[in-house]
Scaffold this motif. Structure first.
Motif, mmCIF file in Angstrom:
data_model
loop_
_atom_site.group_PDB
_atom_site.id
_atom_site.type_symbol
_atom_site.label_atom_id
_atom_site.label_comp_id
_atom_site.label_asym_id
_atom_site.label_seq_id
_atom_site.Cartn_x
_atom_site.Cartn_y
_atom_site.Cartn_z
ATOM 1 N N TRP A 155 -6.277 -6.531 8.892
ATOM 2 C CA TRP A 155 -6.410 -7.188 7.608
ATOM 3 C C TRP A 155 -5.972 -6.238 6.494
ATOM 4 O O TRP A 155 -6.268 -5.041 6.547
ATOM 5 N N VAL A 156 -5.318 -6.780 5.487
ATOM 6 C CA VAL A 156 -5.063 -6.024 4.264
ATOM 7 C C VAL A 156 -5.455 -6.883 3.071
ATOM 8 O O VAL A 156 -5.267 -8.113 3.086
ATOM 9 N N LEU A 157 -6.020 -6.232 2.066
ATOM 10 C CA LEU A 157 -6.360 -6.916 0.823
ATOM 11 C C LEU A 157 -5.282 -6.587 -0.197
ATOM 12 O O LEU A 157 -4.934 -5.419 -0.401
ATOM 13 N N VAL A 158 -4.745 -7.627 -0.834
ATOM 14 C CA VAL A 158 -3.709 -7.453 -1.854
ATOM 15 C C VAL A 158 -4.069 -8.311 -3.060
ATOM 16 O O VAL A 158 -4.951 -9.174 -2.987
ATOM 17 N N LYS A 159 -3.407 -8.081 -4.156
ATOM 18 C CA LYS A 159 -3.586 -8.961 -5.304
ATOM 19 C C LYS A 159 -2.997 -10.329 -4.980
ATOM 20 O O LYS A 159 -1.983 -10.437 -4.289
ATOM 21 N N LYS A 160 -3.647 -11.370 -5.490
ATOM 22 C CA LYS A 160 -3.202 -12.719 -5.149
ATOM 23 C C LYS A 160 -1.745 -12.951 -5.533
ATOM 24 O O LYS A 160 -1.015 -13.669 -4.838
#
Length: 414
Positions: free
Chosen positions: A385-390
């Motif tokens: 998983w990676v979290l990025v800006k929408k």
């Protein structure tokens, strides 16, 4: 008795034409010597007269709040209407059919209204009607407690009903009919060259479903997996073979080892989430504070995700819709979180990544090439998983899809 279970979603039942197409699938199975058990969702989607959300809006337009028990009674009506109409459609095609509510089909649940769990299935009534030569239509999404209180199974509950009946009847397979042709390597609205997956494992589809893919509910997959009942995701509106969901051994029987067949099965996402970073420096009893913080959020009914706990900082995400509530709880505890709204969690899922070096390097490289900042990351045996800006979400999905080419052979390691 060779049972199969066929579940039809609301878009497959929205009018006479689509119901006849669904009935044709049922009759074809019967003509091949199978005993079809048909599970139906409510007709249509929000705005359609008998959709579940429409029924709820009808009751709550005056800003009234229904009790969980009464909302279950109301929500169960959509599947009852749908099931009666579907049984009538099959009868019009010249085949005897009978409709059963969840209770009449023997689906017994716990007492948790609006999100009940199936405890057991007593299929005697279904078997009796099958022996009488009837096609059985069952209301999805619902069951009843031991003392007869009507319950519903939460969003995606009709999938759960179908899987539970498949296990109880020792079905040959469970077909999940929808308005798409199967599981895709990515959302085709974002990735124009997304491809249909012919076969996926239970674990892969569970991860894809948990991480945003909406074709089947993960609870249904987990139930089918207990007895190794094959699932098939198919379209009501075409004859395409769809996607087969089965065990790892069956999925790759006769092919080369999965770890050399494909690294990544699919790319999916969850949007509209907020990241919290809570500094722990100078907080004294850090472990005690972390415990109280998580307990306070749990008591408030706030589900947290993407959790990283370190001695000097705690990081997690929540849905945008509850971010303000979470912030208030933390501030009341004297904490000063750094809050980043409007993020998206992008997941690369594939059983083939297990033990394969370099997968994370390729993810980082693909996103770096697109100048996407990774805000947070985590991994398991089958998912990264990676979290990025929408605002970077769609670009990230396309970049990862290009990098791994899900569904194609990925023998060479880079």
């Amino acid at each position: 008795m060779k049972f199969i279970v066929q579940k039809f979603g609301g878009t497959s039942l929205v009018n006479d034409e689509t119901r006849r197409m669904a009935a044709k699938k049922v009759i074809e199975a019967k003509n091949k010597g199978y005993l079809p058990v048909v599970v139906v969702s409510a007709i249509g989607r929000m705005g359609d007269p008998y959709a579940t959300d429409t029924l709820l809006k009808l009751a709550c337009d005056g800003n009234w709040e229904l009790s969980p028990r009464e909302s279950d009674l109301l929500m169960s009506c959509g599947e009852v209407i749908s099931g009666v109409v579907m049984a009538a459609t099959i009868q019009k095609e010249g085949h005897p059919a009978v409709f059963l509510t969840g209770l009449q089909a023997g689906i017994i649940t716990d007492n948790n209204h609006n999100d009940a769990r199936i405890l057991k299935v007593n299929p005697e009534n279904i078997i009796k009607h099958a022996r009488d030569g009837k096609i059985i239509v069952v209301a999805g999404f619902q069951g009843a407690t031991e003392n007869g209180e009507i319950t519903t199974l939460g969003r995606g509950g009709s999938d759960t009903t179908a899987a539970a009946l498949g296990v109880a009847l020792d079905a040959e397979w469970v077909d999940i009919y929808t308005d798409v042709e199967g599981i895709m390597t990515a959302d085709p609205r974002i990735v124009s060259d997304a491809r249909l997956l012919e076969v996926v494992t239970y674990n892969e589809i569970c991860q894809l479903a948990h991480e945003g893919a909406k074709v089947i509910h993960p609870r249904a997959v987990e139930i089918a997996m207990q007895k190794d009942i094959p699932l098939r995701i198919k379209s009501t509106f075409s004859s395409a073979p769809g996607t087969l969901v089965t065990s790892r051994g069956e999925a790759y029987k006769g092919s080369i080892d999965i770890t050399r067949d494909r690294t990544i099965t699919g790319i999916t996402y969850i949007s509209d989430i907020t990241q919290f970073r809570i500094p722990m420096d100078g907080c004294g009893d850090t472990a005690g504070l972390q415990r109280r913080m998580f307990e306070a959020l749990a008591l408030a009914g706030i589900s947290i995700d993407f959790i990283n706990v370190h001695p000097d900082v705690v990081i997690f995400t929540v849905k945008n819709s509850v971010a303000a509530k979470a912030a208030q709880i933390l501030e009341n505890m004297g904490l000063r979180p750094s809050i980043l709204p409007d993020c998206a969690k992008v997941a690369a899922v594939g059983a083939g990544m297990t033990g394969v070096p370099g997968v994370m390097a390729r993810i980082v490289g693909a996103l770096a090439d697109e100048k996407v900042q990774i805000l947070q990351s985590s991994d398991s045996y089958t998912t990264i998983w990676v979290l990025v800006k929408k605002k970077d979400m769609e670009k990230s999905i396309r970049a990862l899809h290009r990098q791994f080419g899900p569904g194609e052979k990925d023998i060479e390691r880079r």
